[in-house]
Structure formats: structure tokens, C-alpha cells
Design an enzyme around this catalytic site. Structure first.
Site, PDB file in Angstrom:
ATOM      1  N   ASP A  54       0.834  -1.197   0.000  1.00  0.00           N
ATOM      2  CA  ASP A  54       0.000   0.000   0.000  1.00  0.00           C
ATOM      3  C   ASP A  54       0.871   1.251   0.000  1.00  0.00           C
ATOM      4  OD1 ASP A  54      -1.928   1.920   0.273  1.00  0.00           O
ATOM      5  OD2 ASP A  54      -2.881   1.043   2.044  1.00  0.00           O
ATOM      6  N   TYR A 144      -0.816  18.907  -3.822  1.00  0.00           N
ATOM      7  CA  TYR A 144      -0.425  18.012  -4.918  1.00  0.00           C
ATOM      8  C   TYR A 144       0.850  18.525  -5.576  1.00  0.00           C
ATOM      9  CZ  TYR A 144      -0.752  15.368  -9.298  1.00  0.00           C
ATOM     10  OH  TYR A 144      -0.483  14.551 -10.369  1.00  0.00           O
ATOM     11  N   GLY A 145       0.900  19.830  -5.867  1.00  0.00           N
ATOM     12  CA  GLY A 145       2.079  20.396  -6.492  1.00  0.00           C
ATOM     13  C   GLY A 145       3.318  20.238  -5.630  1.00  0.00           C
TER      14      GLY A 145
END
Length: 229
Positions: A54, A144-145
Site C-alpha cells: 500500500d 499536490y504540487g
């Protein structure tokens, strides 16, 4: 026959890359988050092997791989899996930050660390599928960036460190691609999704395989892929 380990082979760019490599007869190891997903991948790519681990829990990857057979050599490691959650910096919680950093950055770093011995034996290649957000992050894309900017730094450092060992490292920066992730992005943006506006995953797969198959007298460090429409 080359051996490749791929994350994110269940959909989008990862599935397109796995399909191309599978069709040409290469040996695939597909990382799945759980046994159910591993069964689905095994059915989609007959003959491919699966590993369960995972990415959302990178500190457990070492234990997970130790419980499963991993080949002695590996020709490529393709980091294609990723997650995205948009939101303004003023509202993003630590859980949102940590979730994206775990899957998009820490897990690729840990998986690379664990598999470097096999990659060094074959003088193989590590390919990080990054994002346009890894070069410039816009409003709502902070977490995210940040994870993708970190992925660029990881790739750049790894490239310098592993050059003496003959391991090539490539970062690929796709623009918006027609994939389940893009559907999720549009839902979060509150916009209507039109797949025809964006890059086909197969086009990004072509770019990735170009870097992967490049003769050993050259390497592609960074490759940007943008929508042509």
C-alpha cells in the site's frame, strides 16, 4: 526479456504502459494496494506477477516486499500511481497534505530505495511520472504540487547519485490526461469533464516507452507532454 515493476497499472497512464509492455512480451510485476486489486491486475494482464503493498503507508513497504518474492534483477521501476486532492492552502488539513505526500513522494522514494540493488545489477532505469504541477503549481494545487515538486527533487538527486552505477533516471511531466484521476479533478473543480480535450493515456505511454527504450548511449532526463488541442 526485460522485467519491469509498475505502480498504478490499474488505470490511466499506468494501464496504458503495462498494456504496451505486456503486448510485446516483457515480464511485468504490478504493485497492488491489496489482494483484491492484485487479483484484478492478474486477470487484466495474464502472466504478469503481482506484488501487494500500500503506497499510502510507505513505512510498511519494506515489510510487505520482504514477505513476497522479488526478482534478483529489475530492468525498470516505473512510478505511475498517484493521488490528488485539491483545495486552497488556507483550508488544507495535515491529513490531506500527508495523504498526497505519502503516495506521491515518500512511497516512490521508499520503493526506489528497496529496489535499487536489483536496478544496479541490470543498470536499469527509474521513471517517475510527475505532472505539470511538478513544475508550476496553480491555485488549489498546493499540496499536490508540493508532492510533485518533491518528486522532481527526488529524481534529480537520484540521477546524480546513481550515474556511477549506470542507472538512468527520467522524469515525465504529462499535462492533463484523460484518466480516472482527471475525472476526480474535474469533480473537485466543479467542471464538466470532456475526455476529448485531454491527452490520451496511450500518448503518454508512447513518451514513456521512448525514454525507456532509448539506446544506452543516451538518456532522457526530463520529458514534458502537453495536450495538442
Amino acid at each position: 526479456m526485460a522485467t519491469h515493476l509498475i505502480t498504478g497499472a490499474g488505470s490511466g497512464i499506468g494501464a496504458a504502459v503495462a498494456r504496451r509492455l505486456h503486448e510485446r512480451g516483457d515480464d511485468l510485476l504490478l504493485l497492488a494496494r491489496d489482494a483484491g486489486r492484485a487479483k484484478e491486475l492478474g486477470a487484466a494482464f495474464p502472466g504478469a506477477r503481482t506484488l501487494v503493498g500500500d503506497l499510502a503507508v510507505p513505512e510498511r513497504l519494506s515489510w510487505a516486499l520482504a514477505q513476497q518474492p522479488v526478482p534478483d534483477r529489475l530492468d525498470s521501476l516505473l512510478h505511475i500511481a498517484g493521488v490528488v486532492d485539491l483545495g486552497p492552502v488556507g483550508e488544507l488539513t495535515p491529513k490531506v497534505w500527508q495523504g498526497q505526500l505519502a503516495v506521491n513522494l515518500v512511497a516512490p522514494a521508499e520503493l526506489t530505495r528497496l529496489l535499487l540493488p536489483q536496478l544496479r545489477i541490470s543498470q536499469g532505469q527509474v521513471i517517475f511520472v510527475n505532472s505539470g504541477a511538478g513544475l508550476r503549481a496553480h491555485a488549489q494545487w498546493g499540496a499536490y504540487g508540493a508532492s510533485k515538486h518533491g518528486l522532481k527533487a527526488l529524481a534529480d538527486a537520484l540521477r546524480d547519485e546513481e550515474k556511477p552505477n549506470g542507472v538512468r533516471v527520467t522524469s515525465v511531466y504529462p499535462g492533463r490526461t484523460a484518466s480516472p484521476m482527471q475525472v476526480r479533478v474535474h469533480q473537485q473543480e466543479g467542471k464538466e469533464y470532456d475526455a476529448s480535450r485531454w491527452i490520451d493515456p496511450g500518448s503518454v505511454a508512447t513518451a514513456i516507452l521512448t525514454a525507456l527504450d532509448l539506446p544506452r548511449d543516451a538518456q532522457i532526463d526530463d520529458l514534458t507532454v502537453r495536450p495538442g488541442r
